[in-house]
Design an enzyme around this catalytic site. Structure first.
Site, PDB file in Angstrom:
ATOM      1  N   CYS A  20       0.840  -1.208   0.000  1.00  0.00           N
ATOM      2  CA  CYS A  20       0.000   0.000   0.000  1.00  0.00           C
ATOM      3  C   CYS A  20       0.875   1.257   0.000  1.00  0.00           C
ATOM      4  CB  CYS A  20      -0.931  -0.024   1.212  1.00  0.00           C
ATOM      5  SG  CYS A  20      -2.327   1.101   1.086  1.00  0.00           S
TER       6      CYS A  20
ATOM      7  N   CYS B  94      -6.150   5.831  -9.912  1.00  0.00           N
ATOM      8  CA  CYS B  94      -5.862   6.230  -8.540  1.00  0.00           C
ATOM      9  C   CYS B  94      -5.638   7.732  -8.469  1.00  0.00           C
ATOM     10  CB  CYS B  94      -4.626   5.490  -8.021  1.00  0.00           C
ATOM     11  SG  CYS B  94      -4.202   5.867  -6.319  1.00  0.00           S
TER      12      CYS B  94
END
Length: 398
Positions: free
Chosen positions: A157, A344
């Site tokens: 992440c 994103c």
């Protein structure tokens, strides 16, 4: 008797899968969601919570009313075992529930053992830990010092680490502390902007420019040896003192999935491109719960980001395939993780980067990073839209 679909989990993957199955079969199915959490959490906004920019109530909503409106049963309990032969799920209240089809969307837990002493640092990977990080940040403001933001070996992440890094720089500037604070980013990535997806054109230069502009130091392609009460020690022996730190660890799947022999050693379920379990045709896994092979080897292990967008895509594929099976058809829908588009928005306080690519993982034909303040505004707008969409059960919307 109508087919019975049990969904384990109620966040991005679970809520999407449950609502999508109900939609695909026009309600001619019994869907049950089993989850230890009774609230949906918009995890991308956890980057703002420690700075007081969000409260938990701003980024969560109760799932029971959403599911009830859709005709879906909600069980507020944690799954403790799955018997794929008997097709049953056991929960921590002692109940045993039978399924015809199972969707595993149980998310993740932090790998706290990857770095000794990790409990000496803060993180934002869960709501409770983000709240604790907010308390640590307020203590830091009272007694400022050096700050370290890190993503450990095996982490995937990296987007959240970068977002928190740049939001930290923004908050330090607002507090008048930027010039007196040494801010350092430590990452397992082989280069800046790798993001766990192999990087995108000009990404390394762009991220390097961001760090230089903000006066942020970096340590790239290195593992964390240990975390002390006031310092992080790197694998090369370098000791970095801190007054505040935020560390993103690797994720693990749930232990009961390993015990049920559905998952690999890390607790992730190996799946086919249909998101069916490799072992059981009637079991599906989506989101973080689904195993993804890393298509490269780096000197320091790097994971892949199992974020919200691919999780939604996987949940829809699983729902369509379950509908195929219910109708007596072959489950032909396929969308391998690496072929899902990368979409994103990386926030940076009052700036940011929009990340777009035709595939999550290489080889790709197209990939671009678009910096600018519009990225921050896009993330703010998307947060409100997505929470509205999910709370009202509109999972067919983009």
């Amino acid at each position: 008797m109508r087919p019975r679909v049990v969904v384990l989990g109620s966040n991005f993957g679970g809520l999407t899968a449950a609502l999508a199955v109900q939609h695909e079969l026009a309600g001619d199915v019994d869907v049950m969601v089993v989850s230890p959490s009774d609230r949906f959490l918009f995890t991308p906004s956890l980057i703002w919570l420690p700075f007081g920019k969000r409260m938990p109530s701003d980024i969560t909503f109760p799932v029971a009313p959403t599911l009830e409106h859709a005709g879906i049963e909600f069980v507020h309990a944690a799954a403790t075992a799955v018997d794929p032969t008997a097709r049953t799920v056991t929960t921590d209240d002692g109940a045993v529930r039978v399924y015809d089809y199972l969707v595993v969307a149980t998310g993740y837990r932090n790998d706290e053992d990857v770095v000794p002493g990790l409990e000496n640092t803060s993180t934002i990977t869960t709501l409770d830990r983000a709240i604790e990080t907010g308390a640590a940040w307020r203590r830091f403001l009272a007694q400022p010092g050096d700050v370290i933001i890190a993503a450990t070996q095996g982490a995937g992440c990296f987007g959240a680490a970068y977002e928190f890094l740049f939001n930290t720089a923004h908050q330090l500037k607002k507090a008048g502390l930027r010039e007196q604070t040494r801010l350092t980013y430590v990452t397992a990535e082989p280069f800046l902007g790798h993001f766990g997806i192999g990087g995108l054109p000009h990404g390394e230069q762009l991220l390097g420019m961001f760090l230089k502009k903000q006066g942020i130091e970096s340590r790239v392609g290195i593992a964390l040896e240990r975390a002390e009460e006031d310092a992080i020690v790197l694998a090369n022996g370098e000791r970095l003192p801190f007054s505040f730190s935020m560390v993103v660890p690797p994720f693990l799947g749930q232990d009961f999935l390993r015990a049920s022999r559905l998952a690999d050693v890390k607790g992730f379920v190996p799946v086919r491109p249909t998101y069916q379990s490799e072992k059981h045709d009637e079991v599906y896994a989506v989101g973080v719960a689904a195993a993804v092979e890393v298509p490269w080897t780096t000197s320091v292990p790097v994971g892949v980001p199992k974020t919200g967008f691919p999780t939604e895509q996987q949940a829809h594929v699983a729902a369509r395939n379950i509908a195929h099976q219910v109708r007596g058809e072959a489950p032909t829908e396929e969308r391998p993780f690496g072929d899902i588009k990368a979409v994103c928005v990386m926030d940076a306080g009052n700036n940011g980067v929009v990340i777009l690519a035709d595939k999550m993982l290489p080889p790709r034909k197209h990939g671009v990073l678009v910096p600018g303040p519009q990225a921050h505004l896009m993330k703010l707008a998307f947060e409100k839209y997505f929470l509205w969409k999910m709370e009202h059960g509109y999972v067919q919307l983009p």
